[in-house]
Scaffold this active site. Sequence first.
Site, short mmCIF file in Angstrom:
data_model
loop_
_atom_site.label_atom_id
_atom_site.label_comp_id
_atom_site.label_asym_id
_atom_site.label_seq_id
_atom_site.Cartn_x
_atom_site.Cartn_y
_atom_site.Cartn_z
N TYR A 152 0.85 -1.21 0.00
CA TYR A 152 0.00 0.00 0.00
C TYR A 152 0.88 1.25 0.00
O TYR A 152 0.70 2.16 -0.82
CB TYR A 152 -0.90 -0.04 1.23
CG TYR A 152 -1.87 1.12 1.38
CD1 TYR A 152 -3.08 1.12 0.69
CD2 TYR A 152 -1.60 2.19 2.24
CE1 TYR A 152 -3.98 2.17 0.85
CE2 TYR A 152 -2.50 3.23 2.41
CZ TYR A 152 -3.69 3.22 1.71
OH TYR A 152 -4.58 4.26 1.87
N LYS A 156 1.18 3.96 -2.99
CA LYS A 156 0.76 5.35 -2.77
C LYS A 156 1.93 6.31 -3.04
O LYS A 156 1.72 7.41 -3.55
CB LYS A 156 0.23 5.53 -1.35
CG LYS A 156 -1.11 4.86 -1.09
CD LYS A 156 -2.24 5.47 -1.89
CE LYS A 156 -3.61 5.00 -1.39
NZ LYS A 156 -4.72 5.51 -2.22
P1 NAD Z 1 -13.47 2.81 0.88
O1 NAD Z 1 -13.11 1.35 0.99
O2 NAD Z 1 -14.79 3.25 1.35
O3 NAD Z 1 -13.27 3.30 -0.62
C1 NAD Z 1 -12.45 2.66 -1.55
C2 NAD Z 1 -13.24 2.51 -2.83
O4 NAD Z 1 -12.40 1.96 -3.86
C3 NAD Z 1 -14.43 1.55 -2.68
O5 NAD Z 1 -15.58 2.15 -3.22
C4 NAD Z 1 -14.03 0.34 -3.50
O6 NAD Z 1 -15.13 -0.34 -4.10
C5 NAD Z 1 -13.16 1.00 -4.57
N1 NAD Z 1 -12.33 0.01 -5.24
C6 NAD Z 1 -11.47 -0.88 -4.66
N2 NAD Z 1 -10.96 -1.69 -5.59
C7 NAD Z 1 -11.51 -1.33 -6.77
C8 NAD Z 1 -11.42 -1.82 -8.10
N3 NAD Z 1 -10.64 -2.87 -8.40
N4 NAD Z 1 -12.13 -1.21 -9.07
C9 NAD Z 1 -12.93 -0.16 -8.79
N5 NAD Z 1 -13.07 0.35 -7.56
C10 NAD Z 1 -12.38 -0.25 -6.56
O7 NAD Z 1 -12.30 3.57 1.66
P2 NAD Z 1 -11.90 5.11 1.76
O8 NAD Z 1 -11.20 5.23 3.05
O9 NAD Z 1 -13.04 6.00 1.44
O10 NAD Z 1 -10.78 5.19 0.63
C11 NAD Z 1 -10.76 6.15 -0.42
C12 NAD Z 1 -9.32 6.46 -0.75
O11 NAD Z 1 -8.70 7.13 0.34
C13 NAD Z 1 -8.47 5.21 -1.02
O12 NAD Z 1 -7.61 5.44 -2.12
C14 NAD Z 1 -7.66 5.08 0.27
O13 NAD Z 1 -6.44 4.41 0.06
C15 NAD Z 1 -7.47 6.54 0.62
N6 NAD Z 1 -7.10 6.77 2.03
C16 NAD Z 1 -7.95 6.45 3.04
C17 NAD Z 1 -7.56 6.68 4.36
C18 NAD Z 1 -8.44 6.36 5.53
O14 NAD Z 1 -7.98 6.48 6.68
N7 NAD Z 1 -9.69 5.95 5.32
C19 NAD Z 1 -6.31 7.23 4.63
C20 NAD Z 1 -5.47 7.55 3.57
C21 NAD Z 1 -5.87 7.33 2.27
#
Ligand code: NAD
Length: 259
Positions: A152, A156
């Site tokens: 990851y 990133k």
């Molecule tokens: P989330 O799991 O709700 O959202 C991730 C989304 O990506 C989901 O809708 C999932 O269906 C989609 N996805 C995954 N694999 C896929 C694929 N093969 N094809 C199409 N769609 C796909 O989680 P989130 O926390 O809302 O994450 C959103 C972004 O923020 C991500 O990139 C995550 O890495 C990043 N992020 C989140 C956090 C946190 O603490 N939640 C921190 C840093 C970065």
Amino acid sequence: MKVLVTGVSAGIGGAICEQLADRHGTALSLVMCVRRSTELVEELASACRLRDSTVVIVTADLSQPQAPAELVARAVEEFGGLDVIVSNAGIADPAPLESLELEAWDRMFAVTCRASWLLAKAAFPHLCDSRGSFVAISSQSGSHPHRGTGAYSSAKAALTMLCRQLAIEWGRYGIRVNCVSPGMIRTPMTEAVYQDERILRAREAIVPLGTIGQPSDVARLVEFLIDPTNRYVTGQNIGVDGGLSQTLLDRIPGLARRQ
Ligand code: NAD
């Protein structure tokens, strides 16, 4: 404003859609890209339509190499162009690097970094026409290693660099490219961790602002970055982390003093 957002869920992607619908109302034409459509996504779309935005839900698996171009083609077919891509889809699949499977590594890079590049590449002529913008949701993990998140963090980091690279290559076309790096945000991806009250409190305690972020905290920054009036901001990686990324030296016990 014609916008394509990937990874729409109850988390950050959904908050971005709602934020943009609130801000732009009838002027927003939105493609919500989802892995699979659910009742929740339908509700999100309805909430945006209540603000008079036009919304299309498209399902795609972004780990597949043809999916990003197909998504962009669908958005252009629906709306006749594209102003903004928000590449937000992501997966969390922690494993120590010594036992991580090759397929898991490849899938992480495909969804996180390759799909972002292929989305940007397919959208390039349209973003040239609109002098539009591209925003990727990276992570503090892209700048700071964290045990167990080797694939990851590496993906990133690559995504953050991809955005910096695109920004300098596409500046001449008037396309702005920026990256957002959330810290700890409460979303479906992380909810299981926060169900443990002890971990929740321990995590809050290490954030200078003393709280875990909400998806809307990230969405506000995305709205700022894609706003064409913020026309001189490109190539940036901006944290939304309550100050967490500034605390490394704060872990050192004692303060040296020599007079
Ligand atoms: P989330 O799991 O709700 O959202 C991730 C989304 O990506 C989901 O809708 C999932 O269906 C989609 N996805 C995954 N694999 C896929 C694929 N093969 N094809 C199409 N769609 C796909 O989680 P989130 O926390 O809302 O994450 C959103 C972004 O923020 C991500 O990139 C995550 O890495 C990043 N992020 C989140 C956090 C946190 O603490 N939640 C921190 C840093 C970065």
